[in-house]
Design a protein around this motif. Structure first.
Motif, PDB file in Angstrom:
ATOM      1  N   LEU A  50       0.911  -1.336  -0.051  1.00 14.70           N
ATOM      2  CA  LEU A  50       0.163   0.011  -0.049  1.00 14.70           C
ATOM      3  C   LEU A  50       1.032   1.323   0.163  1.00 14.70           C
ATOM      4  N   ILE A  51       1.894   1.289   0.634  1.00 16.17           N
ATOM      5  CA  ILE A  51       2.940   2.225   0.723  1.00 16.17           C
ATOM      6  C   ILE A  51       3.520   2.538  -0.538  1.00 16.17           C
ATOM      7  N   LYS A  52       3.702   1.512  -1.109  1.00 16.66           N
ATOM      8  CA  LYS A  52       4.397   1.677  -2.548  1.00 16.66           C
ATOM      9  C   LYS A  52       3.511   2.168  -3.405  1.00 16.66           C
ATOM     10  N   LYS A  53       2.168   1.727  -3.544  1.00 17.10           N
ATOM     11  CA  LYS A  53       1.065   2.099  -4.352  1.00 17.10           C
ATOM     12  C   LYS A  53       0.744   3.791  -4.113  1.00 17.10           C
ATOM     13  N   ARG A  54       0.872   4.328  -3.157  1.00 14.68           N
ATOM     14  CA  ARG A  54       0.330   5.580  -2.914  1.00 14.68           C
ATOM     15  C   ARG A  54       1.064   6.595  -3.915  1.00 14.68           C
ATOM     16  N   ARG A  55       0.414   7.525  -4.440  1.00 13.98           N
ATOM     17  CA  ARG A  55       0.454   8.472  -5.500  1.00 13.98           C
ATOM     18  C   ARG A  55      -0.149   9.666  -5.566  1.00 13.98           C
ATOM     19  N   SER A  56       0.426  10.622  -5.852  1.00 13.50           N
ATOM     20  CA  SER A  56       0.074  11.929  -6.044  1.00 13.50           C
ATOM     21  C   SER A  56      -1.011  11.972  -7.208  1.00 13.50           C
ATOM     22  N   VAL A  57      -2.540  11.957  -7.151  1.00 14.85           N
ATOM     23  CA  VAL A  57      -3.403  11.874  -8.130  1.00 14.85           C
ATOM     24  C   VAL A  57      -4.141  13.339  -7.958  1.00 14.85           C
ATOM     25  N   PHE A  58      -3.924  14.303  -9.283  1.00 15.28           N
ATOM     26  CA  PHE A  58      -4.181  15.395  -9.372  1.00 15.28           C
ATOM     27  C   PHE A  58      -5.782  15.583  -9.882  1.00 15.28           C
ATOM     28  N   PRO A  59      -6.395  16.639  -9.452  1.00 16.79           N
ATOM     29  CA  PRO A  59      -7.644  16.976  -9.711  1.00 16.79           C
ATOM     30  C   PRO A  59      -7.981  16.768 -11.138  1.00 16.79           C
TER      31      PRO A  59
END
Length: 183
Positions: free
Chosen positions: A5-14
């Motif tokens: 889960l930590i490795k999957k986290r990304r910034s996903v922009f509006p």
């Protein structure tokens, strides 16, 4: 597994969000995850203002107008982009930090604790397949003019959220060996 889960986290922009609504239950779960962040002396400094619906447009206009009224290099494109980020989001959470009134610990520790709360939010949003993005524009210094902030409370940024359709790229990091010195 938590590491995945930590490795999957990304910034996903509006700009990547679709129009699917985020349920109140999902937002509450994200906020409850924040509430379990580490906190020195149990000050629990994190505070959040949840913005949805018509208030998103109102907040976007407020921030864009602050930009317009304070910049020396006004750009109509940037003005519209600021407003659009709020309108493209299903939910924006104002990230605030309430300073311990007794100042028993350094302010940086309370900011760090609030950042850990946001990391918990980000991980929970990732687990729920909700895209999210933390932005701390210079304009947050005017947040007290929009939100009812308590004495000693300050806004540290906005946490934009929305569902998204596209596949996210795999994350990349330099090897940890390049960043560690064993003594």
């Amino acid at each position: 597994m938590i590491f995945d889960l930590i490795k999957k986290r990304r910034s996903v922009f509006p700009v990547q969000y679709n129009q699917e609504s985020i349920s109140k239950e999902a937002i509450e779960k994200i906020l409850e995850a924040a509430n379990w962040a580490p906190t020195h002396r149990k000050t629990e400094p994190w505070r959040f203002k949840v913005v949805q619906g018509d208030k998103l447009e109102e907040l976007g206009t407020f921030v864009a107008e602050k930009y317009k009224g304070t910049t020396d290099k006004y750009s109509d494109f940037k003005y519209k982009k600021i407003k659009q980020k709020f309108l493209q989001s299903n939910c924006v959470i104002s990230i605030c930090m309430q300073r311990d009134v007794q100042e028993r610990i350094p302010e940086w520790e309370e900011i760090a604790s609030t950042a850990m709360a946001v990391q918990n939010m980000w991980l929970m949003a990732t687990d729920l397949n909700i895209g999210s993005y933390w932005s701390s524009p210079a304009l947050i210094q005017y947040a007290d003019k929009f939100f009812n902030l308590a004495e000693g409370e300050k806004c540290l940024g906005f946490f934009y959220m929305g569902y998204f359709d596209e596949e996210l790229p795999e994350g990349k990091r330099e090897p940890i060996e390049n960043k560690v010195e064993w003594l």
